[in-house]
Design a protein around this motif. Structure first.
Motif, PDB file in Angstrom:
ATOM      1  N   CYS A  99       0.849  -1.194   0.000  1.00 11.69           N
ATOM      2  CA  CYS A  99       0.000   0.000   0.000  1.00 11.69           C
ATOM      3  C   CYS A  99       0.879   1.237   0.000  1.00 11.69           C
ATOM      4  CB  CYS A  99      -0.927  -0.006   1.216  1.00 11.69           C
ATOM      5  SG  CYS A  99      -1.951   1.468   1.267  1.00 11.69           S
ATOM      6  N   ARG A 123       3.137  -0.374  -7.675  1.00 14.28           N
ATOM      7  CA  ARG A 123       2.526   0.642  -6.814  1.00 14.28           C
ATOM      8  C   ARG A 123       3.678   1.296  -6.066  1.00 14.28           C
ATOM      9  NH1 ARG A 123      -2.562   0.762  -4.418  1.00 14.28           N
ATOM     10  NH2 ARG A 123      -1.444   1.567  -2.611  1.00 14.28           N
ATOM     11  N   LYS A 128       0.170   9.225   1.427  1.00 10.86           N
ATOM     12  CA  LYS A 128      -1.032   8.434   1.690  1.00 10.86           C
ATOM     13  C   LYS A 128      -2.152   9.297   2.257  1.00 10.86           C
ATOM     14  CE  LYS A 128      -1.518   4.882   1.132  1.00 10.86           C
ATOM     15  NZ  LYS A 128      -1.878   4.321  -0.202  1.00 10.86           N
ATOM     16  N   HIS A 265      -8.694  -2.754  -2.181  1.00  7.00           N
ATOM     17  CA  HIS A 265      -9.521  -1.790  -1.454  1.00  7.00           C
ATOM     18  C   HIS A 265     -11.004  -2.139  -1.535  1.00  7.00           C
ATOM     19  CE1 HIS A 265      -5.713   0.394  -1.776  1.00  7.00           C
ATOM     20  NE2 HIS A 265      -6.066   0.885  -0.607  1.00  7.00           N
ATOM     21  N   GLU A 291      -2.572  -4.767  -3.868  1.00  5.58           N
ATOM     22  CA  GLU A 291      -1.613  -4.580  -2.790  1.00  5.58           C
ATOM     23  C   GLU A 291      -0.990  -5.940  -2.502  1.00  5.58           C
ATOM     24  OE1 GLU A 291      -3.229  -0.488  -0.870  1.00  5.58           O
ATOM     25  OE2 GLU A 291      -3.903  -2.327   0.108  1.00  5.58           O
ATOM     26  N   ASP A 302      -2.918  -1.068   5.514  1.00  7.91           N
ATOM     27  CA  ASP A 302      -3.676  -2.005   4.672  1.00  7.91           C
ATOM     28  C   ASP A 302      -3.089  -3.417   4.575  1.00  7.91           C
ATOM     29  OD1 ASP A 302      -5.593  -0.103   4.212  1.00  7.91           O
ATOM     30  OD2 ASP A 302      -4.976   0.383   2.171  1.00  7.91           O
ATOM     31  N   GLN A 305      -5.393  -6.454   3.728  1.00  6.77           N
ATOM     32  CA  GLN A 305      -5.856  -6.689   2.352  1.00  6.77           C
ATOM     33  C   GLN A 305      -4.687  -6.903   1.388  1.00  6.77           C
ATOM     34  OE1 GLN A 305      -7.901  -2.944   2.289  1.00  6.77           O
ATOM     35  NE2 GLN A 305      -6.458  -2.011   0.896  1.00  6.77           N
TER      36      GLN A 305
HETATM   37 MN    MN Z   1      -4.085   0.931   0.478  1.00  4.55          MN
END
Ligand code: MN
Ligand code: PEP
Length: 325
Positions: A99, A123, A128, A265, A291, A302, A305
């Protein structure tokens, strides 16, 4: 555009509206149909500006538009699946990474392992947007050097989120795709700035945004000169996993732009994220933003996830098998 009149409004009101429409939209073709006045123009971009004046006329109940009248550039259709910095013509494009960038060692390791597992882009978030002002806000500018190093080591394009207009130019020097996050889909100044950066822009759909709102934000980008746009359906995990596969299909069809999915997400949960990833690809998504990292359990943001590199490898292999990449 359709002007809809109130039930009891008479002919005089309709004539008045027709002549106002002729003045505001010269050259438009008008067609009267009972309590409705239909309007066709070769300059649909002028409708949004003319509508408030028309809607304000006595006897008018409301004015309605099709998606394409409001976002004509986004609705231009055709195949706009560009090949640089991401190639959407050879099958799903896979963007992967943690993330947030947290430190150099963990990020470079993630980048190398994800590349080897099948990622086509990284990514690379150093800023953030967080619900809490006390939560980790990203590593900030010191992270730019780290992501630049990851790009050099892996030769993969970088996708990074800009959360503020003041970040855009500097991020664009290093990054290949600027991400506009869900919270900023309606940040019109940020959209304009990103559009002028010369970089591709990844535009996430905001939580609960309609297709029309999403396309209007894409219209901001296109009307300000962005040529490479990737739409990203990010759904919402607040009330359980939600990802709108119908919207992915519609957005692809209407715009001809690549539309990818963000199962991370949309699910908030790594097991569900893996499942949603394959559902999104079956639904026709042009790619995934996932992610993923070698050590999801120690992620600052995060982690729940974030899938492991091994899970990402399985997802990438399935995506690859689906489309001869
Ligand atoms: Mn995230
Ligand atoms: C992200 O991609 O990490 C992110 C912040 O996503 P979203 O804008 O969809 O919440």
């Amino acid at each position: 555009m359709i002007i809809i009149f109130e039930k009891n409004s008479g002919r005089a009101r309709r004539d008045e509206a027709a002549s106002a429409a002729e003045k505001l939209l010269p050259g438009a073709a008008l067609r009267r149909r009972g309590q409705r006045l239909e309007l066709r123009t070769r300059h649909p971009e002028k409708l949004a500006d003319a509508a408030p004046a028309l809607e304000n006329l006595p006897g008018v109940e409301k004015v309605s538009f099709s998606e394409c009248e409001l976002s004509p550039l986004a609705c231009a259709g055709g195949d706009r699946r560009f090949s640089s910095p991401l190639d959407f013509k050879r099958g799903p494009a896979l963007i992967a990474g943690p993330c947030a960038v947290e430190d150099e060692a963990s990020y470079l390791r993630a980048a190398a392992e994800l590349r080897e597992a099948g990622a086509h882009a990284l990514r690379a978030a150093i800023f953030k947007p967080r619900s809490s002002p006390y939560a980790f806000q990203g590593i900030g500018w010191p992270g730019l050097r780290i992501i630049a190093k990851a790009k050099k080591l892996t030769a993969l394009p970088l996708v990074t989120e800009a959360t503020d207009t003041r970040q855009v130019a500097r991020l664009a020097e290093v990054c290949d795709v600027l991400q506009i996050g869900a919270r900023n889909m309606r940040n019109y100044e940020l959209l304009k700035e990103a559009a002028g950066s010369g970089r591709a822009v990844l535009l996430k759909r905001a939580m609960h945004a309609t297709l029309r709102e999403w396309l209007l934000s894409a219209e901001y980008l296109l009307s300000r000169g962005a040529r490479k746009i990737i739409l990203c359906e990010r759904g919402d995990s607040a009330g359980g996993p939600v990802m709108d596969m119908g919207l992915i299909r519609k957005a692809r069809k209407i715009t001809g732009l690549p539309v990818i999915a963000d199962p991370s997400h949309a699910s908030g949960n790594r097991r569900l994220a893996a499942e949603l990833a394959s559902r999104a690809l079956r639904a026709g998504a042009d790619g995934l933003m996932m992610e993923a990292s070698p050590d999801p359990l120690s992620a600052k943001v995060d982690g729940r996830q974030t899938v492991s590199v091994e899970t990402f490898r399985t997802i990438a292999a399935a995506a690859c098998a689906r489309n001869r990449r």
